[in-house]
Design a protein around this motif. Structure first.
Motif, PDB file in Angstrom:
ATOM      1  N   LEU A  43      21.458  13.713  46.857  1.00 40.22           N
ATOM      2  CA  LEU A  43      21.918  12.624  46.285  1.00 40.22           C
ATOM      3  C   LEU A  43      22.904  13.188  45.043  1.00 40.22           C
ATOM      4  O   LEU A  43      22.885  14.315  44.632  1.00 40.22           O
ATOM      5  CB  LEU A  43      20.572  12.198  45.545  1.00 40.22           C
ATOM      6  CG  LEU A  43      19.488  11.903  46.422  1.00 40.22           C
ATOM      7  CD1 LEU A  43      18.089  11.473  45.737  1.00 40.22           C
ATOM      8  CD2 LEU A  43      19.985  10.912  47.408  1.00 40.22           C
ATOM      9  N   THR A  44      23.475  12.130  44.435  1.00 41.27           N
ATOM     10  CA  THR A  44      24.418  12.338  43.344  1.00 41.27           C
ATOM     11  C   THR A  44      23.709  12.142  42.169  1.00 41.27           C
ATOM     12  O   THR A  44      22.301  11.972  42.277  1.00 41.27           O
ATOM     13  CB  THR A  44      25.551  11.138  43.267  1.00 41.27           C
ATOM     14  OG1 THR A  44      24.718   9.637  43.299  1.00 41.27           O
ATOM     15  CG2 THR A  44      26.283  11.403  44.618  1.00 41.27           C
ATOM     16  N   ARG A  45      24.110  12.172  40.869  1.00 39.90           N
ATOM     17  CA  ARG A  45      23.286  12.102  39.716  1.00 39.90           C
ATOM     18  C   ARG A  45      22.777  10.658  39.273  1.00 39.90           C
ATOM     19  O   ARG A  45      21.879  10.544  38.429  1.00 39.90           O
ATOM     20  CB  ARG A  45      24.243  12.585  38.516  1.00 39.90           C
ATOM     21  CG  ARG A  45      24.761  14.016  38.642  1.00 39.90           C
ATOM     22  CD  ARG A  45      25.394  14.371  37.381  1.00 39.90           C
ATOM     23  NE  ARG A  45      25.752  15.845  37.202  1.00 39.90           N
ATOM     24  CZ  ARG A  45      24.926  16.662  36.972  1.00 39.90           C
ATOM     25  NH1 ARG A  45      23.621  16.505  36.871  1.00 39.90           N
ATOM     26  NH2 ARG A  45      25.413  18.045  37.238  1.00 39.90           N
ATOM     27  N   ASP A  46      23.550   9.422  40.078  1.00 42.34           N
ATOM     28  CA  ASP A  46      22.781   8.309  39.886  1.00 42.34           C
ATOM     29  C   ASP A  46      21.726   7.941  41.172  1.00 42.34           C
ATOM     30  O   ASP A  46      21.602   6.688  41.208  1.00 42.34           O
ATOM     31  CB  ASP A  46      23.817   7.325  39.792  1.00 42.34           C
ATOM     32  CG  ASP A  46      24.865   7.187  41.054  1.00 42.34           C
ATOM     33  OD1 ASP A  46      24.447   8.079  41.998  1.00 42.34           O
ATOM     34  OD2 ASP A  46      25.900   6.508  40.951  1.00 42.34           O
ATOM     35  N   HIS A  47      21.479   9.180  41.585  1.00 41.52           N
ATOM     36  CA  HIS A  47      20.542   8.915  42.980  1.00 41.52           C
ATOM     37  C   HIS A  47      20.999   8.015  44.017  1.00 41.52           C
ATOM     38  O   HIS A  47      20.188   7.756  45.023  1.00 41.52           O
ATOM     39  CB  HIS A  47      19.128   8.611  42.383  1.00 41.52           C
ATOM     40  CG  HIS A  47      18.572   9.652  41.785  1.00 41.52           C
ATOM     41  ND1 HIS A  47      16.870   9.420  41.464  1.00 41.52           N
ATOM     42  CD2 HIS A  47      18.925  10.666  40.968  1.00 41.52           C
ATOM     43  CE1 HIS A  47      16.797  10.492  40.764  1.00 41.52           C
ATOM     44  NE2 HIS A  47      17.667  11.150  40.450  1.00 41.52           N
ATOM     45  N   THR A  48      22.273   7.939  44.152  1.00 40.80           N
ATOM     46  CA  THR A  48      22.774   7.460  45.473  1.00 40.80           C
ATOM     47  C   THR A  48      22.910   8.541  46.261  1.00 40.80           C
ATOM     48  O   THR A  48      22.990   9.686  46.015  1.00 40.80           O
ATOM     49  CB  THR A  48      24.048   6.536  45.074  1.00 40.80           C
ATOM     50  OG1 THR A  48      25.260   7.296  44.720  1.00 40.80           O
ATOM     51  CG2 THR A  48      23.906   5.014  44.347  1.00 40.80           C
ATOM     52  N   ILE A  49      23.285   8.339  47.757  1.00 39.50           N
ATOM     53  CA  ILE A  49      23.555   9.296  48.744  1.00 39.50           C
ATOM     54  C   ILE A  49      24.723   9.937  48.338  1.00 39.50           C
ATOM     55  O   ILE A  49      25.866   9.475  47.899  1.00 39.50           O
ATOM     56  CB  ILE A  49      23.649   8.545  49.970  1.00 39.50           C
ATOM     57  CG1 ILE A  49      22.390   7.855  50.559  1.00 39.50           C
ATOM     58  CG2 ILE A  49      23.957   9.696  51.137  1.00 39.50           C
ATOM     59  CD1 ILE A  49      20.996   8.517  50.755  1.00 39.50           C
ATOM     60  N   ASP A  50      24.733  11.189  48.265  1.00 44.24           N
ATOM     61  CA  ASP A  50      25.802  12.051  48.257  1.00 44.24           C
ATOM     62  C   ASP A  50      26.690  12.083  49.678  1.00 44.24           C
ATOM     63  O   ASP A  50      26.458  12.752  50.468  1.00 44.24           O
ATOM     64  CB  ASP A  50      25.665  13.786  47.738  1.00 44.24           C
ATOM     65  CG  ASP A  50      26.668  14.593  47.517  1.00 44.24           C
ATOM     66  OD1 ASP A  50      27.808  14.165  47.974  1.00 44.24           O
ATOM     67  OD2 ASP A  50      26.341  15.604  46.779  1.00 44.24           O
ATOM     68  N   ASP A  51      27.650  11.109  49.455  1.00 47.28           N
ATOM     69  CA  ASP A  51      28.452  10.728  50.901  1.00 47.28           C
ATOM     70  C   ASP A  51      29.120  11.984  51.398  1.00 47.28           C
ATOM     71  O   ASP A  51      29.212  12.244  52.663  1.00 47.28           O
ATOM     72  CB  ASP A  51      29.399   9.867  50.382  1.00 47.28           C
ATOM     73  CG  ASP A  51      29.960   9.240  51.694  1.00 47.28           C
ATOM     74  OD1 ASP A  51      29.323   8.867  52.771  1.00 47.28           O
ATOM     75  OD2 ASP A  51      31.253   9.339  51.757  1.00 47.28           O
TER      76      ASP A  51
END
Length: 217
Positions: A95-103
């Motif tokens: 995940l990214t720092r905003d908890h979205t998927i780390d594309d």
């Protein structure tokens, strides 16, 4: 309807017992008490000898799923080693720092998993928007997502799991997991329409009891 049971195991003893009790696939890892970490190659190879598909966890540490660059490089390297050793799939979640998927990380992992399953684990349940996260995984060619429907357990998240299964529409496999046991598995399967479930297989009798309950589906 036939429902596959995937058993999460962290020892050779648990792996063998889970298969004997009816598991149709193994997820191998170490330290299930912290959610599962990367297994040893020895455990992977022992599990691969049991005659069912085996997916292997690639996770460096307990805690969150936001990784810095060195951690990501190690995750990718571990995944490549296990893929080369014969794993039928790799289980991971970034995940990214905003908890979205780390594309970007998911894209790389999907490339490493070319020809085998790529599985995004319950880091999915930490994302702010399940529908958006699902579409990202589909776009990147991920095979399967392990999820409790953004709830603590699959039983609590069953309505969301049903929605996710409907939205997936065969483009990605939905694998319910989190507290699945004999007393709730039939309701989860019937309400979601899934054809596979995930359960922890470290305790004797758990997989066998789930298998027995599923005989009623």
């Amino acid at each position: 309807m036939s429902v596959l049971i995937e058993a999460a195991v962290d020892s050779a003893v648990a792996a063998e017992r889970a298969v004997l009790e009816g598991a149709g696939r193994l997820e191998v890892c170490s330290q299930l008490e912290v959610g599962g970490l990367t297994p040893s190659l020895e455990l992977l190879r022992q599990s691969l000898s049991l005659g069912v598909p085996v997916v292997a966890m690639s996770r460096l540490r307990a805690g969150d799923f936001v990784y810095d660059r060195p951690e990501l490089e190690q995750l990718m390297a571990d995944a490549a080693v296990m893929r080369e050793a014969g794993a039928h799939g790799i289980v991971c979640g970034m995940l990214t720092r905003d908890h979205t998927i780390d594309d970007g990380a998911v894209t790389r992992m999907a490339q490493i998993c070319s020809g085998v399953d790529s599985v995004f684990h319950r880091a999915f349940d930490d994302t702010p928007d399940a529908r958006e996260a699902l579409e990202t995984l589909i776009e990147r060619g991920v095979t399967r997502v392990l999820t409790s429907g953004h709830a603590v357990t699959a039983a609590e998240g069953v309505a969301s799991l049903a929605t996710l299964a409907e939205e997936a529409a065969g483009r990605i496999q939905i694998l319910p997991g989190g507290g699945i046991r004999a007393h709730n598995v039939v309701d989860i399967v019937r309400r979601t329409g899934v054809t596979q479930v995930h359960a922890r297989g470290t305790e004797a009798g758990v997989i066998a009891s789930i298998k027995l309950a599923l005989g009623a589906v």
